[in-house]
Design a protein around this motif. Structure first.
Motif, short mmCIF file in Angstrom:
data_model
loop_
_atom_site.label_atom_id
_atom_site.label_comp_id
_atom_site.label_asym_id
_atom_site.label_seq_id
_atom_site.Cartn_x
_atom_site.Cartn_y
_atom_site.Cartn_z
N GLU A 1 -4.08 1.23 -9.62
CA GLU A 1 -3.96 0.40 -8.42
C GLU A 1 -2.63 -0.35 -8.46
O GLU A 1 -2.58 -1.53 -8.80
CB GLU A 1 -5.14 -0.59 -8.31
N PRO A 2 -1.54 0.31 -8.13
CA PRO A 2 -0.22 -0.33 -8.30
C PRO A 2 -0.05 -1.59 -7.45
O PRO A 2 0.69 -2.49 -7.84
CB PRO A 2 0.76 0.76 -7.87
N LEU A 3 -0.74 -1.68 -6.32
CA LEU A 3 -0.59 -2.86 -5.48
C LEU A 3 -1.18 -4.11 -6.12
O LEU A 3 -0.86 -5.23 -5.71
CB LEU A 3 -1.25 -2.63 -4.12
N GLU A 4 -2.01 -3.91 -7.15
CA GLU A 4 -2.60 -5.04 -7.84
C GLU A 4 -1.78 -5.48 -9.06
O GLU A 4 -2.12 -6.48 -9.69
CB GLU A 4 -4.03 -4.70 -8.28
N MET A 5 -0.72 -4.74 -9.37
CA MET A 5 0.17 -5.17 -10.44
C MET A 5 0.78 -6.50 -10.04
O MET A 5 1.23 -6.67 -8.89
CB MET A 5 1.26 -4.13 -10.70
N PRO A 6 0.85 -7.49 -10.92
CA PRO A 6 1.31 -8.82 -10.52
C PRO A 6 2.68 -8.83 -9.85
O PRO A 6 2.88 -9.51 -8.84
CB PRO A 6 1.31 -9.59 -11.84
N HIS A 7 3.64 -8.09 -10.41
CA HIS A 7 4.99 -8.13 -9.84
C HIS A 7 5.05 -7.44 -8.49
O HIS A 7 5.80 -7.87 -7.60
CB HIS A 7 6.02 -7.54 -10.81
#
Length: 414
Positions: free
Chosen positions: A382-388
């Motif tokens: 889930e790349p959209l949930e990566m903090p940055h």
């Protein structure tokens, strides 16, 4: 307000924000390292291994090609420059189009004419507008010979439907134009099962030259290499020879280490195709999120379907932008670049009207500031949930929400 853009070329932002935003695949790095000892250079037009790999690449896409009908060069710009010089005459391009197409014709002193293009069809102009433009140019004493188009478009991230492409190709054929099909982004369809992409070379084998810049989907952006496929027959043979003459005059060779990486990428081993698929999926997710944010704020933008960009029309937010001194595309570019902290080239960079408030946003700068962060995005479920990534998208949302709020306040009755 200015009525003419300042210059014709793309804006130069410097090297700090890579358009791809992803680290180099280890297989490609190994290929470059393995060829780093070579003191010789690739032959002009490309060596045998590179051209064979390019022919295999096209064959798998339904475009059988002999090595004698292919060339390689250090990026697509030298190839387009050589093609423009070899074909002669005036050049037709869509409006908008890739920022680098028109400058090479102007460098040769060739007039460039922009053809109106449906927003949903990206790099393929309207066939009736094409006919009208050709006839107008000829009536004014011009000599249109070349049409450059793209079925998977760079600035707009749209993909032209086959039926419109067919009509445009027929119109171009009827007017005796040679077509250059820029297919750099054909392997970056966000949903290949729901998007049909055809090459003009499939429809018009004898009058289409295909150009693919490998420093797009297949190689890192800073590794210049591109390949071109010429039509079979006398027309293609003559054009191939003239293009080689121009490349020879320019001494435009692919560096040997880059050629080794390009040969591997064009051969499409599983580890490379897997990496490309993952990168396309990542950019598609981020582009979709940015599209949702921009549209929710009141701007107009078609859903991105290929590549790493989003093309947005901020005309509905004109009143809010005017309060910040923004009245044209250059001022919009300056404003959004400063507010977003990332390149936001205005539509005038792509041949669009200076007075239109259009802008192209890229997904690469939203993937993180370091190789570690960007690599983590690539492998994240889930790349959209990566903090940055979440922070970057939240910042984009805040900028557009502020404009939306300003617009609503100005339109509300007092």
């Amino acid at each position: 307000m200015r009525t003419e853009p300042r210059g014709h070329g793309p804006v130069r932002y410097g090297p700090t924000l890579p358009e791809d935003g992803l680290p180099v695949p280890p297989e490609l790095a190994a290929a470059v390292a393995g060829a780093a000892h070579r003191a010789d250079s690739e032959p002009l037009g490309g060596g045998g291994a590179l051209l064979e790999a390019a022919c295999g690449y096209w064959e798998r896409r339904g475009l059988p090609t002999a090595p004698t009908a292919a060339v390689a060069g250090p990026g697509a710009p030298p190839l387009l420059l050589a093609l423009t010089a070899a074909l002669g005459g005036d050049v037709l391009v869509p409006r908008p189009c890739a920022a680098w197409w028109a400058p090479y014709a102007r460098l040769l002193g060739r007039p460039v004419f922009h053809v109106p293009t449906p927003a949903e069809c990206g790099g393929v102009p309207d066939p009736y507008a094409l006919l009208e433009t050709v006839r107008r140019v000829r009536a004014e004493g011009g000599d249109p010979r070349l049409l450059v188009l793209s079925v998977a478009d760079d600035p707009t991230a749209t993909v032209a439907p086959p039926e419109l492409l067919h009509e445009t190709v027929e119109a171009a054929t009827g007017e005796g134009l040679h077509l250059v099909s820029d297919e750099t982004w054909r392997d970056t369809l966000h949903d290949p099962h729901d998007t049909v992409l055809l090459s003009p070379a499939e429809m018009l084998p004898g009058r289409v030259t295909v150009v693919t810049d490998l420093a797009g989907a297949l190689l890192p952006p800073g590794w210049p290499a591109a390949v071109a496929r010429f039509p079979a027959g006398d027309t293609g043979d003559g054009l191939h020879a003239r293009v080689l003459d121009v490349l020879t005059a320019l001494d435009a060779r692919v560096a040997a280490p880059v050629a080794a990486a390009a040969t591997l990428a064009l051969s499409e081993p599983p580890q490379i195709t897997g990496r490309i698929t993952a990168a396309v999926r990542l950019h598609a997710r981020v582009a979709a999120a940015a599209h949702h944010t921009v549209v929710a704020a009141g701007a107009l933008a078609l859903p991105p379907r290929a590549g790493r960009h989003l093309y947005a029309d901020l005309a509905p937010l004109r009143s809010a932008l005017a309060a910040h001194g923004v009245g044209d595309a250059q001022e919009l570019e300056d404003f959004l670049t400063a507010r977003l902290g990332m390149p936001a080239p205005g539509g005038h960079r792509f041949g669009d009207d200076l007075g239109a408030l259009r802008v192209r946003l890229s997904t690469g700068p939203l993937l993180g500031a370091t190789d570690t962060e960007r690599a983590a995005c690539l492998g994240a479920p889930e790349p959209l949930e990566m903090p940055h990534v979440h922070r970057a998208l939240t910042h984009v949302k805040a900028v557009f929400d502020d404009l939306s709020d300003d617009a609503q306040r100005r339109e509300s009755p007092r």
